[in-house]
Design an enzyme around this catalytic site. Structure first.
Site, PDB file in Angstrom:
ATOM      1  CB  THR A  27      -0.941   0.026   1.224  1.00 55.62           C
ATOM      2  OG1 THR A  27      -0.163   0.069   2.412  1.00 55.62           O
ATOM      3  CG2 THR A  27      -1.847  -1.189   1.243  1.00 55.62           C
ATOM      4  CG  ASP A  28      -1.073   4.785  -1.583  1.00 53.85           C
ATOM      5  OD1 ASP A  28      -1.805   4.601  -0.577  1.00 53.85           O
ATOM      6  OD2 ASP A  28      -1.525   5.162  -2.672  1.00 53.85           O
ATOM      7  CG  LEU A  29       2.478   7.830   2.473  1.00 55.38           C
ATOM      8  CD1 LEU A  29       2.856   9.292   2.244  1.00 55.38           C
ATOM      9  CD2 LEU A  29       3.060   7.322   3.774  1.00 55.38           C
ATOM     10  CB  SER A  30      -4.082   6.810   0.991  1.00 53.19           C
ATOM     11  OG  SER A  30      -3.998   5.966  -0.137  1.00 53.19           O
ATOM     12  CB  ILE A  32      -5.185   2.868  -1.803  1.00 50.33           C
ATOM     13  CG1 ILE A  32      -6.445   3.409  -1.122  1.00 50.33           C
ATOM     14  CG2 ILE A  32      -5.494   2.353  -3.200  1.00 50.33           C
ATOM     15  CD1 ILE A  32      -7.094   4.556  -1.848  1.00 50.33           C
TER      16      ILE A  32
END
Length: 160
Positions: A27-30, A32
């Site tokens: 995932t990325d920082l969000s 997702i």
């Protein structure tokens, strides 16, 4: 101590099914799933499909027969996968030629039956063409047994 086997998919009719989970590293920082991870998931599913079809990629590479390489890829993202989601990659063979195979791969979110939402959702869909290349990187005919394995895995066309 008991040995554990790596996760593997299954052949279900003319589809290959490969389950996975979205981990923090995906995932990325969000929270997702990063778009490039879908390519990794699709690659893992294709590798597992080959294994289940009896294709020994490692032996073919080591003995100089050749390897598969992605020559075309088109991907469409429809919905995001999130941390801890269960994802099912579905792979079907569309066409098997002398030196290449065309596949369609879809990533589906497997929804929890307890949520009341009974339908899974497609997250992404890719059209993939893999070519068989010799040690010099040039296209060559795929081994006859491998081509036959893919031919037997092609879904029959449905007439309207």
């Amino acid at each position: 101590m008991q040995r554990l086997s790596p996760p593997t998919g299954i052949l279900h009719g003319t589809e290959h099914l490969f389950a996975l989970r979205v981990y923090y590293e995906d995932t990325d920082l969000s929270g997702i799933a990063y778009h490039a991870n879908y390519l990794r998931w699709f690659e893992r599913a294709r590798s597992d499909l080959l294994r289940l079809l009896g294709v020994d990629q490692r032996a073919a590479a080591e003995d100089g027969t050749g390897t598969y390489a992605v020559s075309e890829l088109s991907i469409r993202y429809l919905a995001p996968a999130r941390l801890d989601d269960a994802v099912l990659v579905r792979t079907r063979t569309l066409q098997s030629g002398a030196a290449s195979v065309r596949l369609i791969q879809q990533a589906w979110l497997q929804l929890d039956a307890g949520t009341g939402d009974a339908d899974d959702r497609m997250l992404a869909e890719a059209q993939v063409r893999v070519g068989f290349v010799g040690p010099g990187g040039r296209p060559v005919r795929q081994p006859a047994g491998w081509r036959a394995a893919f031919q037997s895995f092609i879904a029959p066309e449905v007439s309207p």
